[in-house]
Scaffold this active site. Structure first.
Site, PDB file in Angstrom:
ATOM      1  N   LYS A 135     108.839  85.762   6.189  1.00 47.75           N
ATOM      2  CA  LYS A 135     108.118  86.895   6.767  1.00 47.75           C
ATOM      3  C   LYS A 135     107.396  86.472   8.050  1.00 47.75           C
ATOM      4  O   LYS A 135     107.472  87.152   9.073  1.00 47.75           O
ATOM      5  CB  LYS A 135     107.121  87.447   5.745  1.00 47.75           C
ATOM      6  CG  LYS A 135     106.362  88.637   6.262  1.00 47.75           C
ATOM      7  CD  LYS A 135     105.515  89.286   5.191  1.00 47.75           C
ATOM      8  CE  LYS A 135     104.318  89.941   5.830  1.00 47.75           C
ATOM      9  NZ  LYS A 135     103.048  89.386   5.425  1.00 47.75           N
ATOM     10  N   ASP A 153     106.681  93.691   4.563  1.00 42.66           N
ATOM     11  CA  ASP A 153     105.383  93.439   3.936  1.00 42.66           C
ATOM     12  C   ASP A 153     105.179  94.508   2.861  1.00 42.66           C
ATOM     13  O   ASP A 153     106.105  95.250   2.525  1.00 42.66           O
ATOM     14  CB  ASP A 153     104.246  93.438   4.985  1.00 42.66           C
ATOM     15  CG  ASP A 153     103.888  94.848   5.428  1.00 42.66           C
ATOM     16  OD1 ASP A 153     104.699  95.782   5.191  1.00 42.66           O
ATOM     17  OD2 ASP A 153     102.802  95.039   5.991  1.00 42.66           O
TER      18      ASP A 153
END
Ligand code: SF4
Length: 224
Positions: A135, A153
């Site tokens: 991420k 997210d």
């Protein structure tokens, strides 16, 4: 639950994912023209450190700490020139300060030893840096103009499921589903649009479907 929205989209005749994605992006872009990363940085290195610090805390919290931090540590070498305890104190308000200090110092060492002190652009290189997960790497690559994936997210995950764009729970699988339908040119901005829509309208507990520009395209709408 995520799978049920994919099915629900079909039952409600909302069209296939590939058909709905263009209007979804257009409407969100129109609604959230200001959607962008909230972290403040002036260089590739500052971006990388900011994103690493943002784990488990808010961007506002990170932005409070970074002006003084970046003044004190302008280069990768500077993060290694002080004792770890000093850096721990400097980033303390962002939480998990020991873990983050270890990751930042390890990453600075790797930048110096393997990348000539520069932040790499390739996702495959970014994920080799200590403490840099997929991420974080995706956020950095996207902000540097080299999106090679789609940031997932908590907001992106929730909205992708509610909009029937993915039936999966695992972020890596959700990213793969999104990559199949979101045009590559939109990979960088798409997560920002979902994040801002998630914060402003599609709240986790109380989605405001009555005020949502995606209502007629959304299988999770509470209005029908
Ligand atoms: S219609 Fe409701 S559930 Fe669907 S995206 Fe909008 S706020 Fe979220």
């Amino acid at each position: 639950m995520a799978g049920s929205y994919v099915r629900e989209a079909r039952l409600r005749g909302l069209g296939r994912r590939r058909e709905r994605i263009a209007p979804i992006i257009d409407r969100l872009a129109n609604e959230h023209a200001d959607a962008a990363i909230a972290l403040r940085f002036r260089s590739d290195l500052e971006l990388l450190v900011s994103v690493m610090l943002s784990a488990q805390t808010t961007d506002v919290n990170v932005n409070r700490v970074t002006p003084a931090l970046f003044e004190k540590y302008p280069s990768p070498q500077d993060y290694l020139a002080v004792p770890a305890e000093e850096l721990e104190r400097d980033i303390y308000p962002t939480g998990f300060f020991r873990q983050k200090t270890k990751a930042i110092r390890g990453t600075m060492r790797a930048l110096i030893e393997e990348f000539d002190g520069q932040v790499p652009r390739r996702l495959d290189d970014l994920v080799t840096l200590p403490g840099v997960a997929r991420k974080t790497a995706n956020v950095v690559a996207s902000e540097l103009g080299h999106a090679q994936g789609i940031v997932v997210d908590t907001h992106v995950r929730r909205l992708s499921q509610r909009l029937g764009l993915s039936r999966n729970e695992d972020p890596v699988k959700i990213e793969r589903d999104l990559q199949r339908v979101v045009p590559r040119a939109d990979w960088a901005r798409f997560p920002h649009l979902l994040i801002w829509h998630g914060r402003r309208v599609c709240d986790a507990r109380r989605p405001r479907c009555e005020d949502c520009v995606l209502e007629e395209l959304c299988p999770a709408s509470r209005l029908r």
